[in-house]
Design a protein around this motif. Structure first.
Motif, short mmCIF file in Angstrom:
data_model
loop_
_atom_site.label_atom_id
_atom_site.label_comp_id
_atom_site.label_asym_id
_atom_site.label_seq_id
_atom_site.Cartn_x
_atom_site.Cartn_y
_atom_site.Cartn_z
N ASP A 122 -46.85 1.32 -33.63
CA ASP A 122 -46.27 1.66 -34.92
C ASP A 122 -44.77 1.87 -34.72
O ASP A 122 -44.34 2.90 -34.20
N MET A 123 -43.98 0.89 -35.10
CA MET A 123 -42.54 0.94 -34.86
C MET A 123 -41.87 2.06 -35.65
O MET A 123 -40.77 2.46 -35.34
N SER A 124 -42.56 2.59 -36.65
CA SER A 124 -41.94 3.69 -37.40
C SER A 124 -41.99 5.01 -36.65
O SER A 124 -41.33 5.96 -37.04
N THR A 125 -42.75 5.06 -35.55
CA THR A 125 -42.83 6.30 -34.78
C THR A 125 -42.47 6.14 -33.31
O THR A 125 -42.50 7.13 -32.58
N ILE A 126 -42.14 4.96 -32.87
CA ILE A 126 -41.84 4.77 -31.45
C ILE A 126 -40.66 5.65 -31.02
O ILE A 126 -40.63 6.18 -29.92
N GLY A 127 -39.70 5.84 -31.91
CA GLY A 127 -38.55 6.69 -31.61
C GLY A 127 -38.95 8.13 -31.34
O GLY A 127 -38.36 8.80 -30.50
N THR A 128 -39.97 8.59 -32.04
CA THR A 128 -40.48 9.94 -31.83
C THR A 128 -41.02 10.09 -30.41
O THR A 128 -40.78 11.11 -29.75
N ILE B 168 -29.36 4.75 -29.25
CA ILE B 168 -30.37 5.75 -28.89
C ILE B 168 -30.64 6.67 -30.07
O ILE B 168 -31.79 6.96 -30.40
N THR B 169 -29.58 7.14 -30.72
CA THR B 169 -29.72 8.04 -31.86
C THR B 169 -30.54 7.38 -32.97
O THR B 169 -31.46 8.00 -33.52
N LYS B 170 -30.23 6.13 -33.28
CA LYS B 170 -30.96 5.43 -34.34
C LYS B 170 -32.42 5.22 -33.97
O LYS B 170 -33.31 5.40 -34.80
N ILE B 171 -32.67 4.86 -32.72
CA ILE B 171 -34.06 4.67 -32.29
C ILE B 171 -34.84 5.97 -32.43
O ILE B 171 -35.94 5.99 -32.97
N GLU B 172 -34.26 7.06 -31.96
CA GLU B 172 -34.95 8.36 -32.01
C GLU B 172 -35.18 8.84 -33.44
O GLU B 172 -36.12 9.60 -33.69
N ARG B 173 -34.36 8.43 -34.35
CA ARG B 173 -34.55 8.80 -35.76
C ARG B 173 -35.46 7.81 -36.48
O ARG B 173 -35.65 7.91 -37.69
N ASN B 174 -35.99 6.86 -35.71
CA ASN B 174 -36.83 5.80 -36.27
C ASN B 174 -36.07 5.00 -37.34
O ASN B 174 -36.66 4.52 -38.29
#
Length: 90
Positions: A22-28, A55-61
């Motif tokens: 689920d790409m919408s939560t991988i950052g989490t 990194i910031t954008k990924i972590e914020r999904n």
């Protein structure tokens, strides 16, 4: 076709991500692992050779990282795609 520019390994990686993760939560999951390892976003960016903004954008999904970027970040954190799959209930 644009997908023809990917290697067979990258295509397999892409298929697994789009099928199982689920790409919408991988950052989490990435953020949780980074914090568990007590690594700052700056350190992760430097070690992964990507920008801190990424990194910031990924972590914020919010991010839409390329396969190469995602592979670098996951590898730096000692994560594998199967970690994402397991954590999303697949």
């Amino acid at each position: 076709m644009i997908l023809s520019c990917f290697s067979p390994e990258q295509m397999l990686f892409l298929q697994k991500i789009t099928t199982y993760c689920d790409m919408s939560t991988i950052g989490t999951h990435i953020k949780a692992r980074r914090k568990y390892l007590k690594v700052s976003q700056r350190q992760l960016a430097d070690l992964s050779e990507v920008s801190i903004n990424t990194i910031t954008k990924i972590e914020r999904n919010e991010g839409n990282p390329t396969l190469d970027v995602l592979e670098k970040v996951l590898d730096t954190l000692g994560m594998e795609l199967t970690t994402c799959i397991k954590n999303t209930g697949e």
